[in-house]
Design an enzyme around this catalytic site. Structure first.
Site, short mmCIF file in Angstrom:
data_model
loop_
_atom_site.label_atom_id
_atom_site.label_comp_id
_atom_site.label_asym_id
_atom_site.label_seq_id
_atom_site.Cartn_x
_atom_site.Cartn_y
_atom_site.Cartn_z
N LEU A 1 0.86 -1.19 0.00
CA LEU A 1 0.00 0.00 0.00
C LEU A 1 0.89 1.23 0.00
O LEU A 1 2.02 1.20 0.49
CB LEU A 1 -0.90 0.03 1.24
CG LEU A 1 -1.96 -1.06 1.40
CD1 LEU A 1 -2.64 -0.92 2.76
CD2 LEU A 1 -2.98 -1.00 0.28
N ASP A 2 0.36 2.34 -0.51
CA ASP A 2 1.09 3.61 -0.43
C ASP A 2 1.34 3.95 1.03
O ASP A 2 0.58 3.55 1.92
CB ASP A 2 0.27 4.74 -1.06
CG ASP A 2 0.00 4.51 -2.54
OD1 ASP A 2 0.78 3.80 -3.18
OD2 ASP A 2 -1.01 5.04 -3.03
N GLN A 3 2.39 4.70 1.29
CA GLN A 3 2.79 5.00 2.66
C GLN A 3 1.65 5.62 3.48
O GLN A 3 1.45 5.25 4.64
CB GLN A 3 3.98 5.96 2.67
CG GLN A 3 4.47 6.29 4.08
CD GLN A 3 5.73 7.15 4.08
OE1 GLN A 3 6.22 7.56 3.02
NE2 GLN A 3 6.26 7.43 5.26
#
Length: 240
Positions: free
Chosen positions: A51-53
């Site tokens: 997942l994106d940060q």
């Protein structure tokens, strides 16, 4: 940042990642990552997806190379159902719709994606759960795994994810935008945002593993819940 194990199996582990934590270590390896946390907690972690940060929610890690290969295959064959919840600007015209628009890397900006006819296939379906004058709560199902897919597709239809710096205006959500005559408390120099990261959360993962139906869920994190609570309190849902 406090990750939470949602489901654990001899072959894999499903973890709720807090917003702000990297899924896997960056090149320098200085920031905390969910992969390192998982290795320290359960003994091993083989990357399957990420997942994106600043997106919160569910991530699967395999516990050994064999399960990593099998889980990766399930993702590639679109046999893992991935559901997200997000807060978007405004209200989409259609209460339910499919966004079938190819995507590619931005030709000049590293780390950014764009929609383009020559890009790779990208398919997102969505359903509006609640709509308000300022924003809407939307559920997403991604059928392909393109980088930043939901964020790019929502920008494409004119309803970017709230507080998204890369594909929206990046503006934090403040209580003062809802509450008239809002005053900062005496012990604060400035108002603290209720929401200050892209409002996207991977809330559900479902798949079949060795003949068993697996489904894990992670509730909305505190920042998104609090924002929704205040919006509900101070506005009536928009009529569809």
């Amino acid at each position: 940042m406090h990750p939470e194990i949602i489901l654990e199996h001899a072959d894999w582990v499903m973890i709720n990642k807090p917003a702000g934590m990297l899924s896997i270590p960056d090149r320098e390896g200085k920031e905390p990552s969910l992969k390192k946390w998982t290795e320290a907690t359960v003994g091993s972690a083989y990357t399957v997806h990420r997942l994106d940060q600043f997106t919160s929610g569910l991530i699967l890690f395999a516990k050994h190379p064999e399960s990593q290969q099998e889980l990766s295959k399930l993702f590639e064959e679109r046999k893992i159902d991935k559901r997200y919840l997000g807060l978007v600007k405004g209200t989409p015209i259609h209460a339910e719709d499919t966004i079938d628009v190819p995507m590619m890397e931005h030709p000049a900006k590293n780390g950014k994606m764009v929609t383009h006819a020559k890009g790779k296939a990208a398919l997102t379906t969505y359903k509006v759960i609640e709509a308000f004058p300022w924003m809407s709560l939307v559920e997403f199902n991604i059928h392909t795994g393109r980088t930043h897919q939901i964020r790019v597709h929502m920008q494409h239809i004119g309803h970017p994810i709230m507080c998204d710096e890369l594909y929206g205006d990046g503006q934090p959500f403040l209580l003062s935008s809802l509450k008239k005559n809002y005053k900062v408390s005496l012990n604060q120099e400035a108002e603290i945002p209720m929401l200050n990261r892209q409002a996207l959360h991977a809330w559900k993962l479902s798949f079949t593993w060795k003949g068993n139906e697996i489904s894990g869920e992670a509730p909305l994190p505190k920042d998104m819940r609090a924002t929704l609570q205040q919006v509900r309190k101070r506005s009536q849902p928009s009529k569809r």
